[in-house]
Enzyme design. Structure first.
Site, PDB file in Angstrom:
ATOM      1  N   ASP A  37      -3.018  37.355 111.669  1.00 62.49           N
ATOM      2  CA  ASP A  37      -2.832  37.284 110.212  1.00 62.49           C
ATOM      3  C   ASP A  37      -2.840  35.849 109.717  1.00 62.49           C
ATOM      4  O   ASP A  37      -3.065  35.600 108.531  1.00 62.49           O
ATOM      5  CB  ASP A  37      -1.506  37.948 109.814  1.00 62.49           C
ATOM      6  CG  ASP A  37      -1.596  39.460 109.963  1.00 62.49           C
ATOM      7  OD1 ASP A  37      -2.694  40.007 109.768  1.00 62.49           O
ATOM      8  OD2 ASP A  37      -0.566  40.090 110.281  1.00 62.49           O
ATOM      9  N   ASN A  94      -2.592  37.839 119.490  1.00 60.85           N
ATOM     10  CA  ASN A  94      -1.828  39.088 119.464  1.00 60.85           C
ATOM     11  C   ASN A  94      -1.960  39.757 120.817  1.00 60.85           C
ATOM     12  O   ASN A  94      -2.995  39.613 121.463  1.00 60.85           O
ATOM     13  CB  ASN A  94      -2.422  40.044 118.427  1.00 60.85           C
ATOM     14  CG  ASN A  94      -2.026  39.683 117.022  1.00 60.85           C
ATOM     15  OD1 ASN A  94      -0.870  39.419 116.741  1.00 60.85           O
ATOM     16  ND2 ASN A  94      -3.005  39.659 116.127  1.00 60.85           N
ATOM     17  N   LYS A 151      -6.255  17.750 122.860  1.00 58.83           N
ATOM     18  CA  LYS A 151      -5.074  18.459 123.346  1.00 58.83           C
ATOM     19  C   LYS A 151      -3.802  17.807 122.809  1.00 58.83           C
ATOM     20  O   LYS A 151      -3.651  16.578 122.874  1.00 58.83           O
ATOM     21  CB  LYS A 151      -5.084  18.424 124.877  1.00 58.83           C
ATOM     22  CG  LYS A 151      -4.106  19.366 125.496  1.00 58.83           C
ATOM     23  CD  LYS A 151      -4.194  19.322 127.010  1.00 58.83           C
ATOM     24  CE  LYS A 151      -2.950  19.967 127.589  1.00 58.83           C
ATOM     25  NZ  LYS A 151      -2.676  19.551 128.933  1.00 58.83           N
ATOM     26  N   LYS A 191       0.204  50.691 104.452  1.00 55.75           N
ATOM     27  CA  LYS A 191      -1.008  49.904 104.750  1.00 55.75           C
ATOM     28  C   LYS A 191      -2.255  50.626 104.259  1.00 55.75           C
ATOM     29  O   LYS A 191      -3.178  50.019 103.729  1.00 55.75           O
ATOM     30  CB  LYS A 191      -1.138  49.669 106.261  1.00 55.75           C
ATOM     31  CG  LYS A 191      -0.280  48.522 106.739  1.00 55.75           C
ATOM     32  CD  LYS A 191      -0.410  48.257 108.222  1.00 55.75           C
ATOM     33  CE  LYS A 191       0.702  47.298 108.610  1.00 55.75           C
ATOM     34  NZ  LYS A 191       0.807  47.063 110.023  1.00 55.75           N
ATOM     35  N   LYS A 211      -4.615  48.882 101.459  1.00 51.62           N
ATOM     36  CA  LYS A 211      -5.998  48.502 101.768  1.00 51.62           C
ATOM     37  C   LYS A 211      -6.991  49.470 101.140  1.00 51.62           C
ATOM     38  O   LYS A 211      -8.208  49.277 101.275  1.00 51.62           O
ATOM     39  CB  LYS A 211      -6.199  48.453 103.293  1.00 51.62           C
ATOM     40  CG  LYS A 211      -5.397  47.327 103.934  1.00 51.62           C
ATOM     41  CD  LYS A 211      -5.691  47.177 105.402  1.00 51.62           C
ATOM     42  CE  LYS A 211      -4.622  46.366 106.070  1.00 51.62           C
ATOM     43  NZ  LYS A 211      -5.046  45.063 106.522  1.00 51.62           N
ATOM     44  N   ASP A 257      -8.423  39.195 105.392  1.00 54.01           N
ATOM     45  CA  ASP A 257      -8.171  40.574 105.830  1.00 54.01           C
ATOM     46  C   ASP A 257      -9.539  41.260 105.912  1.00 54.01           C
ATOM     47  O   ASP A 257     -10.132  41.628 104.891  1.00 54.01           O
ATOM     48  CB  ASP A 257      -7.254  41.289 104.832  1.00 54.01           C
ATOM     49  CG  ASP A 257      -6.897  42.692 105.291  1.00 54.01           C
ATOM     50  OD1 ASP A 257      -7.671  43.297 106.063  1.00 54.01           O
ATOM     51  OD2 ASP A 257      -5.834  43.176 104.883  1.00 54.01           O
ATOM     52  N   ILE A 258     -10.045  41.399 107.144  1.00 50.71           N
ATOM     53  CA  ILE A 258     -11.423  41.892 107.331  1.00 50.71           C
ATOM     54  C   ILE A 258     -11.558  43.323 106.795  1.00 50.71           C
ATOM     55  O   ILE A 258     -12.473  43.640 106.033  1.00 50.71           O
ATOM     56  CB  ILE A 258     -11.825  41.836 108.828  1.00 50.71           C
ATOM     57  CG1 ILE A 258     -11.673  40.401 109.349  1.00 50.71           C
ATOM     58  CG2 ILE A 258     -13.248  42.344 109.023  1.00 50.71           C
ATOM     59  CD1 ILE A 258     -11.792  40.253 110.855  1.00 50.71           C
ATOM     60  N   PHE A 286      -6.182  50.707 111.664  1.00 51.83           N
ATOM     61  CA  PHE A 286      -5.168  50.968 112.684  1.00 51.83           C
ATOM     62  C   PHE A 286      -3.888  50.267 112.276  1.00 51.83           C
ATOM     63  O   PHE A 286      -3.926  49.161 111.718  1.00 51.83           O
ATOM     64  CB  PHE A 286      -5.627  50.471 114.060  1.00 51.83           C
ATOM     65  CG  PHE A 286      -6.303  51.552 114.854  1.00 51.83           C
ATOM     66  CD1 PHE A 286      -7.570  51.983 114.520  1.00 51.83           C
ATOM     67  CD2 PHE A 286      -5.655  52.156 115.927  1.00 51.83           C
ATOM     68  CE1 PHE A 286      -8.189  52.999 115.232  1.00 51.83           C
ATOM     69  CE2 PHE A 286      -6.263  53.170 116.650  1.00 51.83           C
ATOM     70  CZ  PHE A 286      -7.532  53.593 116.311  1.00 51.83           C
TER      71      PHE A 286
HETATM   72  N1  CTP Z   1      -6.890  43.761 109.948  1.00 49.40           N
HETATM   73  C1  CTP Z   1      -8.035  43.104 109.599  1.00 49.40           C
HETATM   74  N2  CTP Z   1      -8.004  41.764 109.339  1.00 49.40           N
HETATM   75  C2  CTP Z   1      -6.864  41.072 109.417  1.00 49.40           C
HETATM   76  C3  CTP Z   1      -5.678  41.743 109.781  1.00 49.40           C
HETATM   77  C4  CTP Z   1      -5.726  43.091 110.046  1.00 49.40           C
HETATM   78  O1  CTP Z   1      -9.093  43.710 109.540  1.00 49.40           O
HETATM   79  N3  CTP Z   1      -6.858  39.788 109.168  1.00 49.40           N
HETATM   80  C5  CTP Z   1      -6.934  45.209 110.185  1.00 49.40           C
HETATM   81  C6  CTP Z   1      -6.605  45.647 111.582  1.00 49.40           C
HETATM   82  O2  CTP Z   1      -7.778  45.743 112.374  1.00 49.40           O
HETATM   83  C7  CTP Z   1      -5.987  47.007 111.366  1.00 49.40           C
HETATM   84  C8  CTP Z   1      -5.256  46.842 110.057  1.00 49.40           C
HETATM   85  O3  CTP Z   1      -5.943  45.802 109.382  1.00 49.40           O
HETATM   86  O4  CTP Z   1      -6.958  48.007 111.174  1.00 49.40           O
HETATM   87  C9  CTP Z   1      -3.827  46.443 110.252  1.00 49.40           C
HETATM   88  O5  CTP Z   1      -3.272  46.186 109.005  1.00 49.40           O
HETATM   89  P1  CTP Z   1      -2.347  44.898 108.711  1.00 49.40           P
HETATM   90  O6  CTP Z   1      -1.619  45.132 107.470  1.00 49.40           O
HETATM   91  O7  CTP Z   1      -3.119  43.661 108.716  1.00 49.40           O
HETATM   92  O8  CTP Z   1      -1.470  44.981 109.958  1.00 49.40           O
HETATM   93  P2  CTP Z   1      -0.553  43.899 110.527  1.00 49.40           P
HETATM   94  O9  CTP Z   1      -1.257  42.602 110.637  1.00 49.40           O
HETATM   95  O10 CTP Z   1       0.020  44.457 111.781  1.00 49.40           O
HETATM   96  O11 CTP Z   1       0.510  43.825 109.350  1.00 49.40           O
HETATM   97  P3  CTP Z   1       2.054  43.532 109.471  1.00 49.40           P
HETATM   98  O12 CTP Z   1       2.121  42.306 110.303  1.00 49.40           O
HETATM   99  O13 CTP Z   1       2.485  43.354 108.072  1.00 49.40           O
HETATM  100  O14 CTP Z   1       2.637  44.750 110.116  1.00 49.40           O
END
Ligand code: CTP
Length: 399
Positions: free
Chosen positions: A279, A210, A289, A337, A341, A306-307, A323
């Protein structure tokens, strides 16, 4: 006591008998954990030698606008940019007049003129000089300019007269300096922060990631350190230097970040999930490689853990702050969100306004609704976010 990680105080000493008291001030500031740089005017050097201040501050004293030791020959800019606050003690009548009039004709007055931090002046002079209408006019101007004046006291003067004009005691100046900084309301608390991107390996040299500089997460860690917290920063790959005083756990992938967070959860009071976690991750990264071919390449991705969701769903979770970086519909997406969560607070920003920049625009979403914060440097926003989280988590009351 303040931590010594980034409080730089510039002590300016101007000509006056009270210059000897400035030595004690420097000693007290250093003892309080502050980093002290001393600059002296030529007249001050007639009262106390720079060697005294160098010994007490542990740094060479600057007296000359053209000091050849300053690589870019702009000592006034170097000095003022390093300083979190400037304290002039003693501040002579002449120096007060120069600051009030915007005169910049030596190192110290030029540094003061170029400052972007609070200025505190501790005047010291003969009582008639203090009462002089010109001095009093200057004092009015300095106050109107938002400059802090500490003292002067009244009593016996070095010249043998009695009246107002003597410099306040160094302890009082120290307290005025410490009052500039936030109370250590997170002392004894543990704050866990994730920051930066993760990189999910496709093969030994390629990965999916990202866009994230890590600046916002590092700013949150710094703001928590300022408040006295024990800070653990779990960071994906960034080009940043972690704020001194935090414990850094460097990770690469989402899975590693998840493990690092789980290992640090014990005793955590506040969890800030600022990282841009991938994600999805390749189901089966190639051991060697990947070689290019004319064919389309299909890679199977599987969802990562999802941490934040995991931490928030624990039986006794820390206070969780998420965030949301969106490219549109910030309010709706961020709030969705937050609810999904099940976290009390989420900070939303538009990715195009934040990515890689030092400034950001955040909107905080909680049970009360949306709280937009004006555009500001990320550290300023991080401080406001911390303040909001501490209030919602009732951490102030529990101290
Ligand atoms: N987060 C996390 N672990 C993941 C993905 C996201 O802890 N595997 C946390 C990020 O640190 C942030 C929040 O979740 O605090 C973001 O939410 P999320 O729904 O995962 O955001 P996006 O991945 O941007 O979702 P989308 O692509 O649907 O917009």
């Amino acid at each position: 006591m303040l931590k010594s990680f980034h409080r730089h105080i510039l002590v300016g000493v101007t000509g006056g008998v009270a210059a000897y008291k400035a030595a004690e001030l420097v000693r007290l500031l250093v003892k309080a954990g502050l980093q002290v740089q001393v600059a002296m005017t030529e007249a001050a050097c007639g009262f106390v030698t720079p060697a005294t201040f160098q010994a007490l501050s542990g740094r060479p004293v600057l007296t000359d606008l053209w000091d050849p030791r300053v690589p870019n020959r702009m000592a006034h800019i170097e000095l003022s940019r390093q300083a979190d606050a400037i304290v002039i003690a003693p501040a002579s009548a002449n120096f007060l007049a120069k600051v009030a009039g915007g005169i910049a004709d030596d190192l110290l007055s030029t540094t003061v003129s170029a400052r972007n931090c609070p200025l505190l002046l501790a005047p010291a002079m003969n009582r008639e000089m203090w009462d002089n209408p010109a001095t009093q006019r200057n004092i009015d101007i300095l106050k109107a300019d938002g400059i802090t004046l500490i003292g002067p006291d009244s009593g016996d003067q070095a010249c043998g007269e009695v009246g107002q004009g003597r410099m306040v005691e160094p302890q009082q100046i120290l307290e005025a300096v410490l009052a500039l900084y936030p109370a250590q309301c997170l002392k004894g608390r543990k704050v866990l922060v994730t920051a930066g991107p993760t990189v999910e390996a496709l093969d030994p040299v390629r990965g999916i990631t990202n866009a994230s500089s890590g600046k916002m997460g590092y700013a949150v860690a710094e703001a928590a350190l300022e408040l006295g917290a024990h800070v653990v920063l779990v960071s994906g790959p960034t080009a940043l230097t972690p704020p001194p005083g935090c414990e850094l756990r460097s990770v690469t992938s989402a899975a590693q970040m998840f493990e690092a967070v789980k290992a640090e959860l014990s005793g955590t009071d506040l969890f800030f999930s600022v990282a841009a976690v991938a994600d999805y991750t390749p189901a089966a990264p190639a051991a060697q490689k990947l070689k290019k071919s004319e064919q389309n390449l299909t890679i199977t991705l599987v969802p990562t853990e999802d941490i934040l969701g995991y931490v928030a769903a624990l039986p006794k979770p820390p206070f969780c702050v998420g965030f949301a970086a969106e490219s549109e519909n910030l309010e709706a997406y961020a709030e969705t969100k937050r609810r999904k969560k099940n976290i009390p607070l989420i900070a939303g920003n538009l990715a195009q306004r934040a990515l890689g920049r030092n400034d950001n625009e955040l909107t905080l979403f909680d049970d009360e609704g949306a709280h937009p914060l004006p555009a500001a440097p990320k550290l300023v926003l991080a401080r406001q976010l911390l303040d909001h989280a501490i209030t919602l988590a009732h951490l102030k009351e529990r101290l």
